[in-house]
Design a protein around this motif. Structure first.
Motif, mmCIF file in Angstrom:
data_model
loop_
_atom_site.group_PDB
_atom_site.id
_atom_site.type_symbol
_atom_site.label_atom_id
_atom_site.label_comp_id
_atom_site.label_asym_id
_atom_site.label_seq_id
_atom_site.Cartn_x
_atom_site.Cartn_y
_atom_site.Cartn_z
ATOM 1 N N LEU A 237 -8.822 6.127 -15.526
ATOM 2 C CA LEU A 237 -9.861 5.143 -15.840
ATOM 3 C C LEU A 237 -11.063 5.822 -16.492
ATOM 4 C CD1 LEU A 237 -9.661 2.864 -12.706
ATOM 5 C CD2 LEU A 237 -9.563 2.040 -15.064
ATOM 6 N N ASN A 238 -11.559 5.197 -17.534
ATOM 7 C CA ASN A 238 -12.735 5.698 -18.221
ATOM 8 C C ASN A 238 -13.988 5.450 -17.396
ATOM 9 O OD1 ASN A 238 -11.228 6.473 -20.507
ATOM 10 N ND2 ASN A 238 -11.310 4.384 -21.320
ATOM 11 N N ARG A 239 -15.075 6.074 -17.797
ATOM 12 C CA ARG A 239 -16.346 5.857 -17.115
ATOM 13 C C ARG A 239 -16.683 4.368 -17.140
ATOM 14 N NH1 ARG A 239 -20.000 8.809 -14.909
ATOM 15 N NH2 ARG A 239 -22.157 8.083 -14.746
ATOM 16 N N ASN A 240 -17.154 3.859 -16.015
ATOM 17 C CA ASN A 240 -17.456 2.439 -15.809
ATOM 18 C C ASN A 240 -16.207 1.561 -15.886
ATOM 19 O OD1 ASN A 240 -20.348 2.764 -15.543
ATOM 20 N ND2 ASN A 240 -20.399 3.142 -17.761
ATOM 21 N N GLY A 241 -15.048 2.168 -15.612
ATOM 22 C CA GLY A 241 -13.819 1.392 -15.553
ATOM 23 C C GLY A 241 -13.822 0.447 -14.369
ATOM 24 N N ARG A 242 -13.023 -0.603 -14.469
ATOM 25 C CA ARG A 242 -12.983 -1.630 -13.430
ATOM 26 C C ARG A 242 -11.555 -1.863 -12.966
ATOM 27 N NH1 ARG A 242 -14.742 -2.009 -18.371
ATOM 28 N NH2 ARG A 242 -14.261 -4.208 -18.715
ATOM 29 N N VAL A 243 -11.397 -2.081 -11.669
ATOM 30 C CA VAL A 243 -10.097 -2.373 -11.081
ATOM 31 C C VAL A 243 -10.158 -3.750 -10.433
ATOM 32 C CG1 VAL A 243 -8.314 -1.665 -9.453
ATOM 33 C CG2 VAL A 243 -9.699 0.071 -10.628
ATOM 34 N N ALA A 244 -9.295 -4.663 -10.845
ATOM 35 C CA ALA A 244 -9.130 -5.951 -10.183
ATOM 36 C C ALA A 244 -7.956 -5.814 -9.221
ATOM 37 C CB ALA A 244 -8.870 -7.052 -11.202
ATOM 38 N N VAL A 245 -8.255 -5.756 -7.936
ATOM 39 C CA VAL A 245 -7.222 -5.521 -6.920
ATOM 40 C C VAL A 245 -6.680 -6.878 -6.480
ATOM 41 C CG1 VAL A 245 -6.647 -4.391 -4.755
ATOM 42 C CG2 VAL A 245 -8.457 -3.445 -6.206
ATOM 43 N N CYS A 246 -5.524 -7.231 -7.038
ATOM 44 C CA CYS A 246 -4.923 -8.538 -6.785
ATOM 45 C C CYS A 246 -3.893 -8.489 -5.670
ATOM 46 C CB CYS A 246 -4.278 -9.036 -8.080
ATOM 47 S SG CYS A 246 -3.414 -10.596 -7.948
ATOM 48 N N GLY A 247 -3.107 -7.395 -5.621
ATOM 49 C CA GLY A 247 -2.043 -7.299 -4.624
ATOM 50 C C GLY A 247 -1.659 -5.859 -4.369
ATOM 51 N N ALA A 248 -0.855 -5.670 -3.341
ATOM 52 C CA ALA A 248 -0.359 -4.341 -2.978
ATOM 53 C C ALA A 248 1.071 -4.488 -2.481
ATOM 54 C CB ALA A 248 -1.250 -3.709 -1.915
ATOM 55 N N ILE A 249 1.945 -5.009 -3.341
ATOM 56 C CA ILE A 249 3.290 -5.380 -2.920
ATOM 57 C C ILE A 249 4.093 -4.179 -2.422
ATOM 58 C CG2 ILE A 249 4.378 -5.156 -5.186
ATOM 59 C CD1 ILE A 249 5.873 -7.809 -4.506
ATOM 60 N N SER A 250 3.706 -2.974 -2.843
ATOM 61 C CA SER A 250 4.419 -1.782 -2.387
ATOM 62 C C SER A 250 4.240 -1.541 -0.899
ATOM 63 C CB SER A 250 3.937 -0.548 -3.164
ATOM 64 O OG SER A 250 2.582 -0.261 -2.863
ATOM 65 N N GLN A 251 3.274 -2.212 -0.276
ATOM 66 C CA GLN A 251 2.950 -1.950 1.130
ATOM 67 C C GLN A 251 3.204 -3.142 2.052
ATOM 68 O OE1 GLN A 251 -1.126 -0.450 1.198
ATOM 69 N NE2 GLN A 251 -0.802 0.531 -0.788
ATOM 70 N N TYR A 252 3.593 -4.287 1.512
ATOM 71 C CA TYR A 252 3.647 -5.502 2.323
ATOM 72 C C TYR A 252 4.678 -5.444 3.446
ATOM 73 C CZ TYR A 252 0.694 -7.900 -1.120
ATOM 74 O OH TYR A 252 -0.333 -8.287 -1.941
ATOM 75 N N ASN A 253 5.739 -4.671 3.257
ATOM 76 C CA ASN A 253 6.787 -4.621 4.276
ATOM 77 C C ASN A 253 6.799 -3.305 5.046
ATOM 78 O OD1 ASN A 253 8.248 -7.248 3.727
ATOM 79 N ND2 ASN A 253 8.331 -6.325 1.704
ATOM 80 N N ALA A 254 5.739 -2.508 4.883
ATOM 81 C CA ALA A 254 5.649 -1.236 5.594
ATOM 82 C C ALA A 254 5.475 -1.472 7.089
ATOM 83 C CB ALA A 254 4.481 -0.413 5.051
ATOM 84 N N THR A 255 6.140 -0.656 7.879
ATOM 85 C CA THR A 255 6.016 -0.765 9.339
ATOM 86 C C THR A 255 5.046 0.265 9.908
ATOM 87 O OG1 THR A 255 7.964 0.660 9.582
ATOM 88 C CG2 THR A 255 8.325 -1.726 9.607
ATOM 89 N N GLU A 256 4.590 1.192 9.066
ATOM 90 C CA GLU A 256 3.598 2.175 9.471
ATOM 91 C C GLU A 256 2.475 2.205 8.447
ATOM 92 O OE1 GLU A 256 5.521 5.930 9.857
ATOM 93 O OE2 GLU A 256 6.873 5.285 11.470
ATOM 94 N N ALA A 257 1.324 2.695 8.856
ATOM 95 C CA ALA A 257 0.192 2.782 7.949
ATOM 96 C C ALA A 257 0.527 3.700 6.777
ATOM 97 C CB ALA A 257 -1.037 3.313 8.685
ATOM 98 N N THR A 258 0.173 3.272 5.579
ATOM 99 C CA THR A 258 0.436 4.063 4.382
ATOM 100 C C THR A 258 -0.833 4.804 3.973
ATOM 101 O OG1 THR A 258 -0.064 2.121 3.027
ATOM 102 C CG2 THR A 258 2.241 2.541 3.539
ATOM 103 N N PRO A 259 -0.696 6.047 3.514
ATOM 104 C CA PRO A 259 -1.883 6.819 3.135
ATOM 105 C C PRO A 259 -2.555 6.233 1.905
ATOM 106 C CG PRO A 259 0.112 7.993 2.511
ATOM 107 C CD PRO A 259 0.549 6.814 3.330
ATOM 108 N N GLY A 260 -3.862 6.358 1.850
ATOM 109 C CA GLY A 260 -4.603 5.877 0.701
ATOM 110 C C GLY A 260 -4.609 6.896 -0.426
ATOM 111 N N PRO A 261 -5.199 6.553 -1.583
ATOM 112 C CA PRO A 261 -5.267 7.486 -2.712
ATOM 113 C C PRO A 261 -6.007 8.769 -2.338
ATOM 114 C CG PRO A 261 -5.868 5.263 -3.390
ATOM 115 C CD PRO A 261 -5.786 5.250 -1.902
ATOM 116 N N ASP A 262 -5.551 9.880 -2.901
ATOM 117 C CA ASP A 262 -6.201 11.161 -2.606
ATOM 118 C C ASP A 262 -7.313 11.479 -3.604
ATOM 119 O OD1 ASP A 262 -4.998 12.000 -4.978
ATOM 120 O OD2 ASP A 262 -3.496 13.262 -3.995
ATOM 121 N N ASN A 263 -7.601 10.529 -4.510
ATOM 122 C CA ASN A 263 -8.559 10.796 -5.575
ATOM 123 C C ASN A 263 -9.684 9.755 -5.643
ATOM 124 O OD1 ASN A 263 -6.782 8.793 -6.364
ATOM 125 N ND2 ASN A 263 -6.552 9.515 -8.472
ATOM 126 N N LEU A 264 -10.109 9.253 -4.483
ATOM 127 C CA LEU A 264 -11.172 8.255 -4.468
ATOM 128 C C LEU A 264 -12.499 8.807 -4.981
ATOM 129 C CD1 LEU A 264 -10.557 6.270 -1.149
ATOM 130 C CD2 LEU A 264 -10.188 5.498 -3.492
#
Length: 335
Positions: A237-264
């Protein structure tokens, strides 16, 4: 007496939903009361957000109750009416969900215009909630600007195919996407106006996205997937980039907590903005969306795909297939 076949939530899934989490029942419908209508559904919707409602957890919407019929978008036609507002034959959109016959006060049903040369089920997809989600996610949550480079994850789904087209119509400079097969990648670039797309199963998306984005980077990321896709987007993402967080389908059926991004830390370094949203946040823009989308559609500027599963009894199968990415465009159940 009319009998409605309905799909109910029998138990709450742990991990991926299975057949035993649903039951099919037949419900006798009473005679219409004054001001009520009876609707024979033509199609019902299955959507990713429904997975969250199968869990008894606090969220932006009430969970489904065990032992009650699954609600959600559906379209059909009035077959019996005691309301002057909705005479027999009127095509309608409603939220009574997974059933073949729906009945209730006329206020629960919204009359819609017959789409010329297209199925009524488009009101469950590009002309309905997924289209509105795409439009408001871009214009309100992400603040799309003319010339922006937009990256969309889950780009071959109902929302993703709408995002790419709407971004282009609103003046985006480049539109990039990810999908889960080579066939879907070809669909994005050949039919939906994406400038480039990658199959995230070919290699880690964190490796593929920088090459696709190039030196120009990304200005807007429309996130339907979360997880590794969000992590990859933060890298480019460029400077002043924007993220519209609509969904997280990769995690909806997880049975354990999933790690967050390592580059926040990228949020600080590049003054990025992450804006989570649901379509309910922006319903005041629905009239604007309906006007613009129907205009684009009538001009032949909107493409669409539907993946159709036949039979109301197969709604659970359609839902799980959609969650596993088996759909191109909108997954609907034809009644």
């Amino acid at each position: 007496m009319a009998v409605s076949t309905q799909i109910q939530l029998a138990s709450r899934p742990e991990g991926w939903p299975a057949d035993e989490n649903f039951s099919t029942v037949r419900v006798e419908l009473p005679d219409l009361a004054e001001g009520e209508v009876r609707v024979r559904n033509e199609a019902v919707s299955v959507d990713p957000y429904m997975r969250g409602r199968m869990t008894d957890a606090e969220s932006y919407v009430e969970p489904f109750a065990v032992g009650e019929t699954m609600t959600g978008g559906a379209v059909g036609r009035v077959v019996e009416s005691s309301s002057e507002d909705l005479p027999v034959g009127t095509p309608v959109l409603h939220q009574l969900g997974w059933r073949d016959l729906a009945q209730g006060p006329a206020e629960q049903f919204r009359a819609v215009r017959e789409p010329e040369g297209a199925p009524l089920s488009l009101y469950l997809g590009i002309l309905g909630m997924p289209g509105l989600t795409a439009y408001t996610g871009l214009t309100q949550a992400a603040g799309l600007r003319e010339g922006d480079t937009v990256f969309v994850s889950g780009a071959a789904g109902a929302v993703g195919t709408a995002v790419g087209q709407i971004a282009r119509l609103l003046g985006a400079g480049r539109v990039l996407g990810s999908a889960g097969s080579g066939e879907k990648v070809e669909l994005l670039t050949g039919k939906y106006g994406y400038d480039a797309a990658v199959n995230y199963k070919d290699a880690p998306i964190r490796e593929q996205l920088p090459e696709m984005a190039g030196e120009d980077g990304v200005d807007v990321y429309f996130d339907n997937v979360g997880g590794d896709h969000l992590e990859a987007a933060l890298d480019v993402l460029n400077r002043n980039g924007r993220v519209a967080v609509c969904g997280a389908i990769s995690q909806y059926n997880a049975t354990e907590a999933t790690p967050g991004p390592d580059n926040l830390a990228q949020l600080i370094k590049n003054s990025l903005r992450l804006q989570g949203f649901t379509v309910g946040d922006y319903l005041q823009h629905a009239e604007e969306f309906n006007r613009r989308m129907l205009e684009w559609f009538s001009e032949g500027r909107i493409a669409y795909d539907e993946t159709v599963v036949e039979g109301i009894e197969n709604a659970p199968e359609a839902f799980v297939s959609m969650m596993r990415g088996a759909n191109q465009g909108k997954m609907v159940v034809r009644v």
